[in-house]
Design a protein around this motif. Sequence first.
Motif, mmCIF file in Angstrom:
data_model
loop_
_atom_site.group_PDB
_atom_site.id
_atom_site.type_symbol
_atom_site.label_atom_id
_atom_site.label_comp_id
_atom_site.label_asym_id
_atom_site.label_seq_id
_atom_site.Cartn_x
_atom_site.Cartn_y
_atom_site.Cartn_z
ATOM 1 N N VAL A 77 33.560 -62.060 69.580
ATOM 2 C CA VAL A 77 32.839 -62.069 68.233
ATOM 3 C C VAL A 77 31.970 -60.974 68.226
ATOM 4 C CG1 VAL A 77 31.516 -63.392 66.841
ATOM 5 C CG2 VAL A 77 33.339 -64.461 67.973
ATOM 6 N N ASP A 78 31.205 -60.674 69.063
ATOM 7 C CA ASP A 78 30.247 -59.418 69.128
ATOM 8 C C ASP A 78 31.015 -58.381 68.620
ATOM 9 O OD1 ASP A 78 27.780 -60.660 71.215
ATOM 10 O OD2 ASP A 78 28.101 -60.875 69.275
ATOM 11 N N LEU A 79 32.006 -57.999 69.299
ATOM 12 C CA LEU A 79 32.761 -56.704 69.277
ATOM 13 C C LEU A 79 33.361 -56.647 67.801
ATOM 14 C CD1 LEU A 79 34.814 -56.340 72.416
ATOM 15 C CD2 LEU A 79 33.041 -54.724 71.757
ATOM 16 N N LEU A 80 33.762 -57.945 67.235
ATOM 17 C CA LEU A 80 34.540 -57.693 65.942
ATOM 18 C C LEU A 80 33.301 -57.499 65.053
ATOM 19 C CD1 LEU A 80 36.421 -58.710 63.826
ATOM 20 C CD2 LEU A 80 35.821 -61.122 64.203
ATOM 21 N N GLU A 100 37.781 -50.166 70.212
ATOM 22 C CA GLU A 100 37.466 -50.863 71.533
ATOM 23 C C GLU A 100 38.051 -52.462 71.072
ATOM 24 O OE1 GLU A 100 36.618 -52.305 75.113
ATOM 25 O OE2 GLU A 100 36.859 -50.088 74.448
ATOM 26 N N TYR A 101 37.644 -52.901 69.951
ATOM 27 C CA TYR A 101 38.046 -54.307 69.591
ATOM 28 C C TYR A 101 39.467 -54.352 69.625
ATOM 29 C CZ TYR A 101 38.212 -58.580 67.196
ATOM 30 O OH TYR A 101 38.750 -59.837 66.751
ATOM 31 N N ALA A 102 40.337 -53.420 69.130
ATOM 32 C CA ALA A 102 41.789 -53.418 69.049
ATOM 33 C C ALA A 102 42.356 -53.664 70.635
ATOM 34 C CB ALA A 102 42.250 -52.193 68.359
ATOM 35 N N ARG A 103 41.686 -52.675 71.423
ATOM 36 C CA ARG A 103 42.059 -52.650 73.050
ATOM 37 C C ARG A 103 41.675 -53.788 73.673
ATOM 38 N NH1 ARG A 103 39.179 -46.646 73.796
ATOM 39 N NH2 ARG A 103 41.119 -45.299 73.144
ATOM 40 N N ARG A 104 40.741 -54.474 73.212
ATOM 41 C CA ARG A 104 40.226 -55.791 74.122
ATOM 42 C C ARG A 104 41.377 -56.828 73.156
ATOM 43 N NH1 ARG A 104 35.574 -57.498 76.524
ATOM 44 N NH2 ARG A 104 35.149 -55.152 76.598
#
Length: 409
Positions: A37-40, A72-76
């Motif tokens: 959620v933080d990355l989003l 980075e969010y897409a990679r995660r």
Amino acid sequence: MQGIAVVLAERHRELTDQLVQAFGDRIPELPSDPVLVDLLHGSAGSNLENLAHLLRGHMRATQIRAPAAAVEYARRLAQRGTSPSALLRAYRLGQQLILAWAVEEVAARVPDPVLAMRTNNLLTQTSFEYVDAVSEEVIGAYQSERERWLANRSAVQRETVEALLRDERLDLAAAESSLGYRLRQHHLGLVLWTAPGAGDLTAAERAVGVVAERLGAGHALFVPRDRETAWAWVPIGRSGQVDASVVDAILAGVSDQVSVAIGSPAAGEPGFRGTHQGAAAAQEVAQLGQLPAGSVLTYEDPTVRAAALLARDLPVTRDLVRRALGTLAEDTEGAARLRETLLAFVQERESYVATAARVHLHKNTVKYRVDRAVEARGRPLTEERLDLELALIACKWLAPEVLVRASGG
């Protein structure tokens, strides 16, 4: 359009919060754990900042690039196995919501209907250009990461594990072969995670190996979930007996960078799922409670189990805490000491002697703290006793989410 861009830049934090809330409500496929959620949040916020720059003419459409946080969010998500369609839906939904907001702003700021229509058309065209360019780039990053991730044996294991956790019908022999782990035995499930930026999962994998060795177990199953999280299962033979306090002590001494949540021992394929679900629930408690790196929680602890249930509906739990505790729910060191003593007192059946031994205080000190806690609560212990104990448990484990800011703080 410059005016809308200025307002967008000024209000991007507020709008980011609204977008993240909408994504959580309307795209259930997106991971809901705090780290993702933080990355989003970072992805949505940086996209809004870039869009504001584009609208103000600080860059041309041909210069549009996906922000690092969005990539980075897409990679995660690729590492988690989340469908790329969920990621695309987030971009489409984000565009829809921001355009709706922008149209309202234009209506309030541009009295000329012809100019307002032209502005809205330009906003729509620009937002489509931005979303088209960025979504193509993040999907490319997703696909590259997914291919790399699936190339590893750990990813193959993870796919099998997730199928088992979804209770899909699998050939057990084939599943055991893919995992290199026997399902027809007793298991102890673990969830391990490192602090952000702490490095790889080497220390976490080593911790699992130490547990398996100390318990005299066979080969443990270690499955990376992403760069900072791993799931593990330690075989504990036919008896299913394990001293959780021993495991706690072992893990606490392995690394101060690795936090661990432990499930309850369970048998067979259903137990494989059940012990993991307990560990995952304990991890959620640890993360919501913002426990320090190196913490160890076990689902065998009844207060952790209760906190996991209370965490499922935090607004209701916050209301429970305020109702049941009064000023005892304030986020102060003094209130924390009183809550700790009162919870021990309640759990020790209101025995001053037993409570004193448990919290390592003199009996008179315990009595003084209990009296002060009851005074702060504003009601006797016998009134709504169950609510009282649940509220104290919520404060113990979920403090950052449920405590009340002290007056004047």
